[in-house]
Design a protein around this motif. Structure first.
Motif, mmCIF file in Angstrom:
data_model
loop_
_atom_site.group_PDB
_atom_site.id
_atom_site.type_symbol
_atom_site.label_atom_id
_atom_site.label_comp_id
_atom_site.label_asym_id
_atom_site.label_seq_id
_atom_site.Cartn_x
_atom_site.Cartn_y
_atom_site.Cartn_z
ATOM 1 N N ARG A 129 0.838 -1.212 0.000
ATOM 2 C CA ARG A 129 0.000 0.000 0.000
ATOM 3 C C ARG A 129 0.867 1.253 0.000
ATOM 4 N NH1 ARG A 129 -3.154 -3.074 3.494
ATOM 5 N NH2 ARG A 129 -2.267 -2.054 5.332
ATOM 6 N N SER A 130 1.902 1.238 0.814
ATOM 7 C CA SER A 130 2.796 2.388 0.894
ATOM 8 C C SER A 130 3.502 2.622 -0.435
ATOM 9 C CB SER A 130 3.815 2.164 2.011
ATOM 10 O OG SER A 130 4.694 3.240 2.107
ATOM 11 N N ALA A 131 3.987 1.555 -1.050
ATOM 12 C CA ALA A 131 4.660 1.682 -2.354
ATOM 13 C C ALA A 131 3.709 2.244 -3.402
ATOM 14 C CB ALA A 131 5.217 0.335 -2.795
ATOM 15 N N ALA A 132 2.449 1.822 -3.368
ATOM 16 C CA ALA A 132 1.468 2.339 -4.328
ATOM 17 C C ALA A 132 1.245 3.836 -4.122
ATOM 18 C CB ALA A 132 0.154 1.581 -4.197
ATOM 19 N N GLN A 133 1.219 4.265 -2.869
ATOM 20 C CA GLN A 133 1.027 5.689 -2.590
ATOM 21 C C GLN A 133 2.234 6.506 -3.023
ATOM 22 O OE1 GLN A 133 0.217 5.575 1.616
ATOM 23 N NE2 GLN A 133 -1.993 5.534 1.297
ATOM 24 N N VAL A 134 3.437 5.976 -2.788
ATOM 25 C CA VAL A 134 4.663 6.728 -3.067
ATOM 26 C C VAL A 134 5.046 6.653 -4.543
ATOM 27 C CG1 VAL A 134 7.145 6.863 -2.577
ATOM 28 C CG2 VAL A 134 5.521 6.481 -0.712
ATOM 29 N N LEU A 135 4.961 5.466 -5.138
ATOM 30 C CA LEU A 135 5.460 5.252 -6.495
ATOM 31 C C LEU A 135 4.371 5.243 -7.556
ATOM 32 C CD1 LEU A 135 8.013 2.423 -5.660
ATOM 33 C CD2 LEU A 135 8.441 4.881 -5.863
ATOM 34 N N GLY A 136 3.128 5.155 -7.127
ATOM 35 C CA GLY A 136 2.014 5.127 -8.066
ATOM 36 C C GLY A 136 1.389 3.749 -8.116
ATOM 37 N N PRO A 137 0.085 3.714 -8.404
ATOM 38 C CA PRO A 137 -0.620 2.431 -8.459
ATOM 39 C C PRO A 137 -0.052 1.535 -9.556
ATOM 40 C CG PRO A 137 -2.013 4.215 -9.263
ATOM 41 C CD PRO A 137 -0.760 4.839 -8.746
ATOM 42 N N ASP A 138 -0.043 0.256 -9.290
ATOM 43 C CA ASP A 138 0.398 -0.770 -10.247
ATOM 44 C C ASP A 138 1.893 -0.754 -10.543
ATOM 45 O OD1 ASP A 138 -2.278 -1.654 -10.473
ATOM 46 O OD2 ASP A 138 -2.653 -0.121 -11.996
ATOM 47 N N THR A 139 2.674 0.062 -9.847
ATOM 48 C CA THR A 139 4.126 0.052 -10.033
ATOM 49 C C THR A 139 4.727 -1.169 -9.352
ATOM 50 O OG1 THR A 139 4.197 2.462 -10.131
ATOM 51 C CG2 THR A 139 6.266 1.348 -9.652
ATOM 52 N N VAL A 140 4.213 -1.491 -8.163
ATOM 53 C CA VAL A 140 4.718 -2.627 -7.388
ATOM 54 C C VAL A 140 3.583 -3.627 -7.197
ATOM 55 C CG1 VAL A 140 5.659 -3.356 -5.156
ATOM 56 C CG2 VAL A 140 6.427 -1.213 -6.187
ATOM 57 N N ARG A 141 3.830 -4.876 -7.628
ATOM 58 C CA ARG A 141 2.834 -5.940 -7.468
ATOM 59 C C ARG A 141 3.205 -6.923 -6.373
ATOM 60 N NH1 ARG A 141 3.830 -5.613 -12.810
ATOM 61 N NH2 ARG A 141 4.890 -7.616 -12.794
ATOM 62 N N SER A 142 4.510 -6.987 -6.040
ATOM 63 C CA SER A 142 4.950 -7.905 -4.989
ATOM 64 C C SER A 142 6.237 -7.376 -4.357
ATOM 65 C CB SER A 142 5.161 -9.319 -5.535
ATOM 66 O OG SER A 142 6.223 -9.342 -6.460
ATOM 67 N N VAL A 143 6.556 -7.959 -3.211
ATOM 68 C CA VAL A 143 7.753 -7.577 -2.474
ATOM 69 C C VAL A 143 8.643 -8.798 -2.346
ATOM 70 C CG1 VAL A 143 8.635 -6.803 -0.232
ATOM 71 C CG2 VAL A 143 6.559 -5.775 -1.171
ATOM 72 N N ARG A 144 9.915 -8.618 -2.601
ATOM 73 C CA ARG A 144 10.918 -9.672 -2.403
ATOM 74 C C ARG A 144 11.872 -9.183 -1.323
ATOM 75 N NH1 ARG A 144 16.005 -10.743 -5.799
ATOM 76 N NH2 ARG A 144 16.856 -12.523 -4.705
ATOM 77 N N LEU A 145 12.100 -9.996 -0.313
ATOM 78 C CA LEU A 145 12.974 -9.622 0.791
ATOM 79 C C LEU A 145 14.294 -10.355 0.675
ATOM 80 C CD1 LEU A 145 10.212 -9.874 3.502
ATOM 81 C CD2 LEU A 145 11.129 -7.778 2.495
ATOM 82 N N VAL A 146 15.366 -9.628 0.868
ATOM 83 C CA VAL A 146 16.706 -10.216 0.883
ATOM 84 C C VAL A 146 17.383 -9.751 2.169
ATOM 85 C CG1 VAL A 146 16.907 -10.340 -1.638
ATOM 86 C CG2 VAL A 146 17.722 -8.307 -0.436
#
Length: 94
Positions: A66-83
């Protein structure tokens, strides 16, 4: 200007850099323990300083999306990968 970051604060496209707005995505408290690395192919890669923090971030994935969508725009991020790895810092050097 031709070299200014596109809307959303990303410094380049493709394997886009998120650093300039990373703290906005993860929040000030988490920014001390993790850092967004890049967005590529709709996947936001976040580096955590330890497996413990990666696990915590895993539980926060819906919030991060949700935060990524607010900051980067909707549909920019669909998933998160953690390393897991040493943090490189989110501040760019001149």
């Amino acid at each position: 200007m031709g070299n200014s970051p596109p809307e959303g604060g990303l410094a380049r496209r493709g394997g886009r850099r998120v650093f300039p707005r990373g703290e906005e995505i993860v929040g000030a408290d988490l920014a001390r323990r993790c850092e967004p690395v890049r967005v590529a192919g709709g996947i936001l890669v976040i580096r955590a300083e330890s497996q413990v923090w990666a696990t915590q971030l895993h539980y926060l994935t819906p919030v991060l999306l949700r935060s990524a969508a607010q900051v980067l725009g909707p549909d920019t991020v669909r998933s998160v990968r953690l390393v897991v790895g040493p943090l490189q810092g989110t501040q760019e050097t001149p």
